[in-house]
Motif scaffolding. Structure first.
Motif, short mmCIF file in Angstrom:
data_model
loop_
_atom_site.label_atom_id
_atom_site.label_comp_id
_atom_site.label_asym_id
_atom_site.label_seq_id
_atom_site.Cartn_x
_atom_site.Cartn_y
_atom_site.Cartn_z
N VAL A 31 -0.20 2.03 -5.51
CA VAL A 31 -1.02 0.96 -4.97
C VAL A 31 -1.83 1.54 -3.81
O VAL A 31 -1.27 2.13 -2.88
CB VAL A 31 -0.16 -0.23 -4.50
CG1 VAL A 31 -1.02 -1.29 -3.83
CG2 VAL A 31 0.61 -0.81 -5.67
N ASP A 59 -3.11 -2.96 0.05
CA ASP A 59 -2.15 -4.06 0.07
C ASP A 59 -2.64 -5.20 -0.80
O ASP A 59 -3.84 -5.39 -0.98
CB ASP A 59 -1.98 -4.59 1.50
CG ASP A 59 -1.11 -3.70 2.36
OD1 ASP A 59 -0.23 -3.02 1.80
OD2 ASP A 59 -1.32 -3.68 3.58
N ASP A 60 -1.67 -5.96 -1.31
CA ASP A 60 -2.06 -7.17 -2.02
C ASP A 60 -2.88 -8.05 -1.09
O ASP A 60 -2.47 -8.34 0.03
CB ASP A 60 -0.81 -7.95 -2.44
CG ASP A 60 -0.13 -7.39 -3.67
OD1 ASP A 60 -0.82 -6.74 -4.47
OD2 ASP A 60 1.08 -7.63 -3.81
N GLU A 85 0.83 -1.20 0.00
CA GLU A 85 0.00 0.00 0.00
C GLU A 85 0.87 1.25 0.00
O GLU A 85 1.84 1.35 0.73
CB GLU A 85 -0.91 -0.01 1.23
CG GLU A 85 -1.90 1.13 1.26
CD GLU A 85 -2.88 1.00 2.40
OE1 GLU A 85 -3.51 2.01 2.71
OE2 GLU A 85 -3.01 -0.09 2.98
N LYS A 141 -6.27 -6.43 -5.85
CA LYS A 141 -5.32 -5.33 -5.65
C LYS A 141 -5.98 -4.09 -6.25
O LYS A 141 -6.69 -4.18 -7.25
CB LYS A 141 -4.00 -5.61 -6.36
CG LYS A 141 -2.98 -4.48 -6.22
CD LYS A 141 -1.78 -4.69 -7.12
CE LYS A 141 -0.69 -5.40 -6.38
NZ LYS A 141 0.58 -5.45 -7.17
#
Length: 123
Positions: A16, A19-20, A3, A25
């Motif tokens: 981003v 977070d993944d 993030e 995503k």
């Protein structure tokens, strides 16, 4: 990518926003005037693009659609796609990726203005 991570690209940049997660995503993507992303496809993720600013032209499996702020488009798994900014101000959009894997190595570039065309990778 985590993030808040920011990356410059030849066409603009992205940040981003979450977070993944195992299944998604979220990115904020900025396409500079006169630039466009690769014409590409993904084997492991679909995408949803919500346009925040600008009037991009989106190519989806060979069909070109012009979008405006407030509009959205879905990019199905495996579909060839690109977004282009032919205007004079930034195009900004939110990309929600949904699938099983979100790494940059899931990008197969079919055409690219910056010499990054790939050979087809197995799914």
């Amino acid at each position: 990518m985590t993030e808040g991570e920011y990356a410059e690209r030849p066409w603009g940049n992205y940040t981003v926003l979450s977070d993944d997660a195992p299944d998604h995503k979220v990115k904020r993507i900025v396409v500079a005037p006169g630039k466009r992303l690769s014409y590409q496809r993904h084997a492991k993720r679909a995408e949803h693009w919500f346009i925040v600013a600008g009037t991009p032209k989106v190519t989806l499996d060979g069909t070109v659609t012009e979008l405006a702020a407030g509009q959205a488009i879905d990019i199905p798994l495996g579909a060839a796609h690109r977004i282009a900014n032919e205007g004079t101000t930034d195009v900004v959009f939110i990309e929600v990726q949904h699938g099983t894997y979100f790494g940059e190595d899931d990008i197969v570039r079919l055409e690219d203005d910056f010499g990054r065309v790939d050979q087809e990778k197995p799914a």
